[in-house]
Motif scaffolding. Structure first.
Motif, mmCIF file in Angstrom:
data_model
loop_
_atom_site.group_PDB
_atom_site.id
_atom_site.type_symbol
_atom_site.label_atom_id
_atom_site.label_comp_id
_atom_site.label_asym_id
_atom_site.label_seq_id
_atom_site.Cartn_x
_atom_site.Cartn_y
_atom_site.Cartn_z
ATOM 1 N N GLU A 84 0.129 12.643 5.157
ATOM 2 C CA GLU A 84 1.121 11.700 4.634
ATOM 3 C C GLU A 84 1.586 12.055 3.225
ATOM 4 O O GLU A 84 2.664 11.640 2.797
ATOM 5 C CB GLU A 84 0.569 10.274 4.634
ATOM 6 C CG GLU A 84 0.318 9.687 6.000
ATOM 7 C CD GLU A 84 -1.137 9.814 6.412
ATOM 8 O OE1 GLU A 84 -1.664 8.854 6.980
ATOM 9 O OE2 GLU A 84 -1.738 10.884 6.157
ATOM 10 N N TYR A 115 -4.288 1.480 0.628
ATOM 11 C CA TYR A 115 -3.708 1.749 1.955
ATOM 12 C C TYR A 115 -4.633 2.639 2.782
ATOM 13 O O TYR A 115 -4.952 2.330 3.942
ATOM 14 C CB TYR A 115 -2.343 2.413 1.790
ATOM 15 C CG TYR A 115 -1.785 2.995 3.078
ATOM 16 C CD1 TYR A 115 -1.166 2.186 4.014
ATOM 17 C CD2 TYR A 115 -1.887 4.371 3.334
ATOM 18 C CE1 TYR A 115 -0.657 2.725 5.191
ATOM 19 C CE2 TYR A 115 -1.382 4.906 4.505
ATOM 20 C CZ TYR A 115 -0.771 4.089 5.433
ATOM 21 O OH TYR A 115 -0.284 4.615 6.592
ATOM 22 N N HIS A 118 -7.918 0.943 3.737
ATOM 23 C CA HIS A 118 -7.650 0.009 4.835
ATOM 24 C C HIS A 118 -7.531 0.765 6.155
ATOM 25 O O HIS A 118 -8.109 0.359 7.174
ATOM 26 C CB HIS A 118 -6.373 -0.770 4.535
ATOM 27 C CG HIS A 118 -5.973 -1.735 5.610
ATOM 28 N ND1 HIS A 118 -6.502 -3.006 5.716
ATOM 29 C CD2 HIS A 118 -5.079 -1.610 6.642
ATOM 30 C CE1 HIS A 118 -5.970 -3.624 6.752
ATOM 31 N NE2 HIS A 118 -5.106 -2.802 7.332
ATOM 32 N N GLN A 119 -6.796 1.887 6.139
ATOM 33 C CA GLN A 119 -6.621 2.676 7.353
ATOM 34 C C GLN A 119 -7.942 3.246 7.844
ATOM 35 O O GLN A 119 -8.155 3.401 9.052
ATOM 36 C CB GLN A 119 -5.646 3.829 7.090
ATOM 37 C CG GLN A 119 -4.214 3.407 6.791
ATOM 38 C CD GLN A 119 -3.557 2.727 7.967
ATOM 39 O OE1 GLN A 119 -3.300 1.524 7.951
ATOM 40 N NE2 GLN A 119 -3.279 3.490 9.010
ATOM 41 N N THR A 124 -10.394 -4.157 2.531
ATOM 42 C CA THR A 124 -9.296 -3.786 1.649
ATOM 43 C C THR A 124 -9.559 -4.225 0.214
ATOM 44 O O THR A 124 -9.721 -5.417 -0.053
ATOM 45 C CB THR A 124 -7.981 -4.423 2.133
ATOM 46 O OG1 THR A 124 -7.776 -4.068 3.504
ATOM 47 C CG2 THR A 124 -6.810 -3.936 1.301
ATOM 48 N N ASP A 200 -2.341 -8.755 -3.584
ATOM 49 C CA ASP A 200 -1.199 -8.220 -2.853
ATOM 50 C C ASP A 200 -0.339 -7.222 -3.614
ATOM 51 O O ASP A 200 0.419 -6.482 -2.992
ATOM 52 C CB ASP A 200 -0.299 -9.371 -2.391
ATOM 53 C CG ASP A 200 -1.050 -10.352 -1.494
ATOM 54 O OD1 ASP A 200 -1.645 -9.884 -0.512
ATOM 55 O OD2 ASP A 200 -1.055 -11.562 -1.793
ATOM 56 N N ALA A 214 -0.349 -6.464 5.282
ATOM 57 C CA ALA A 214 -1.175 -5.259 5.360
ATOM 58 C C ALA A 214 -0.741 -4.268 4.290
ATOM 59 O O ALA A 214 0.440 -4.162 3.974
ATOM 60 C CB ALA A 214 -1.056 -4.638 6.747
ATOM 61 N N PRO A 215 -1.679 -3.526 3.707
ATOM 62 C CA PRO A 215 -1.312 -2.531 2.689
ATOM 63 C C PRO A 215 -0.342 -1.500 3.245
ATOM 64 O O PRO A 215 -0.382 -1.150 4.430
ATOM 65 C CB PRO A 215 -2.652 -1.895 2.323
ATOM 66 C CG PRO A 215 -3.684 -2.875 2.752
ATOM 67 C CD PRO A 215 -3.122 -3.573 3.952
ATOM 68 N N SER A 216 0.532 -1.003 2.382
ATOM 69 C CA SER A 216 1.488 0.020 2.794
ATOM 70 C C SER A 216 1.467 1.163 1.790
ATOM 71 O O SER A 216 1.083 0.990 0.632
ATOM 72 C CB SER A 216 2.905 -0.560 2.889
ATOM 73 O OG SER A 216 3.318 -1.079 1.637
ATOM 74 N N LEU A 217 1.892 2.332 2.244
ATOM 75 C CA LEU A 217 1.931 3.505 1.381
ATOM 76 C C LEU A 217 3.170 3.441 0.499
ATOM 77 O O LEU A 217 4.271 3.186 0.993
ATOM 78 C CB LEU A 217 1.962 4.774 2.229
ATOM 79 C CG LEU A 217 1.763 6.100 1.502
ATOM 80 C CD1 LEU A 217 0.364 6.192 0.930
ATOM 81 C CD2 LEU A 217 2.025 7.268 2.454
ATOM 82 N N ASN A 219 6.442 4.515 -1.785
ATOM 83 C CA ASN A 219 7.611 5.313 -1.422
ATOM 84 C C ASN A 219 7.347 6.818 -1.519
ATOM 85 O O ASN A 219 6.955 7.324 -2.557
ATOM 86 C CB ASN A 219 8.768 4.923 -2.348
ATOM 87 C CG ASN A 219 10.072 5.594 -1.990
ATOM 88 O OD1 ASN A 219 10.155 6.329 -1.017
ATOM 89 N ND2 ASN A 219 11.092 5.339 -2.776
#
Length: 353
Positions: A84, A115, A118-119, A124, A200, A214-217, A219
């Motif tokens: 990623e 992120y 969590h994955q 988290t 958050d 949910a956590p996000s990566l 940009n």
């Protein structure tokens, strides 16, 4: 994370441990921790609405980890190179979270770490955010910046709770392992600060949403997000005189088992790859970094030939891959040659703006 710019619920997952609740009587509303519980806010809250001193942080609200999770999770976010984070221009070279560019990017590194954790099945983490008061500043001494020091207005990193203590996962500050929050602060705090723990958001605009997501990566599509931090991290390695393929590959500075690079060969010419003044794409002006290979301390010289100038440039610092010149030259086009005695590189054009 320069001084004038942006910085720098516990999900049950793999090996999650038993929560250890901490009784405190000084926790501020609306994050008031009761006996064996934590009351979360019912609506959105910003950092400014929750900030306060270290002793008022709601310890019981932060997700709980075991000691094993702490050790393994820290090593995972520090060392794992993932697809990623591979840049389009280097698709086969997997990258880590950019811990080796501490001056900027904590607001991208911290969400990236949460992120991936969590994955990978860890509870988290939240975010521990610190902000200086009255412009006092936060200062970190580090070998991972060309100036040896960075200054911030604020900083943020993932935080978890282990045995009733808040622990920070921040390889940009300490790659050797997680730090108790007070020890983490002692590395860079030089004045009064405000703090908050946020579920958050890692940035100043938010702390808690009404409903957690949910956590996000961060940009990865343009130079303003995590992609830009990865590009800058590469340039920083060059300014430090490191081989980015080593330091951002399998031989980062905290790995002690890598074989050393071959030494420079004084009987071969140096090579010049490019010039820089800083870690951005700004024009070359002052100072001048000559980036290349096979430079020999005490032997290599650099000749500058340009508008009214034909001289051996004074060298302020040199290692195998980088020469630093701190003389201020007039604007114009120069021809630059590096030499190891009689062995000279090809001349390379340098435009000083």
């Amino acid at each position: 994370m320069a001084l004038a710019s942006s910085a720098c619920g516990g999900d049950e997952g793999a090996g999650s441990g038993t929560d250890v609740e901490v009784e405190r009587s000084d926790l501020p509303s609306p994050l008031q921790a009761g006996e064996g519980s934590c009351q979360l806010p019912g609506g959105p809250l910003s950092f400014n609405e929750l900030k306060g001193p270290l002793e008022n942080l709601p310890v019981a609200c932060v997700p709980s980890w075991t000691e094993e999770q702490l050790i393994d999770g820290f090593a995972a976010i520090r060392d794992t190179r993932v697809q990623e984070l591979a840049l389009p221009e280097q698709p086969g070279f997997l990258r880590r979270i950019p811990w080796l560019e501490p001056e900027n990017g904590c607001e991208e590194r911290a969400p990236a770490a949460t992120y991936f954790l969590h994955q990978w099945g860890y509870p988290t983490p939240w975010f521990a955010r610190v902000q200086s008061r009255a412009g006092a500043g936060l200062v970190l001494q580090t070998e991972n910046e060309p100036d040896g020091e960075v200054s911030w207005s604020h900083h943020v990193a993932p935080v978890v709770r282990v045995g009733g203590q808040l622990m920070i996962l921040d390889p940009a500050i300490e790659p050797g392992g997680p730090l108790p929050i007070a020890a983490w602060l002692s590395r860079f705090v030089v004045g009064d600060v405000d703090m908050a723990v946020c579920r958050d958001h890692a940035d100043e605009q938010g702390c808690f949403d009404a409903v957690p997501a949910a956590p996000s990566l961060p940009n990865m599509t343009n130079s303003q997000g995590l992609r830009g931090r990865l590009i800058t991290e590469w340039r920083v390695q060059e300014l430090l005189g490191r081989d980015p393929y080593r330091s951002l590959g399998d031989c980062p500075p905290w790995v002690t088992t890598c074989p050393p690079e071959p030494a420079s060969d004084p009987n071969q010419p140096p090579t010049i790859q490019r010039f820089a003044s800083d870690k951005t794409d700004m024009p070359v002006w002052y100072p001048i970094y000559v980036i290349g290979d096979n430079f020999v301390p005490g032997l290599t010289t650099v000749r500058m030939t340009g508008p009214g100038v034909d001289e051996l440039a004074p060298i302020s610092a040199i290692n195998k891959r980088r020469i630093l010149i701190e003389t201020m030259y007039p604007s114009g086009v120069y021809q630059v040659t590096a030499s190891n005695g009689a062995h000279a590189s090809q001349a390379m054009s340098l435009t000083i703006d």
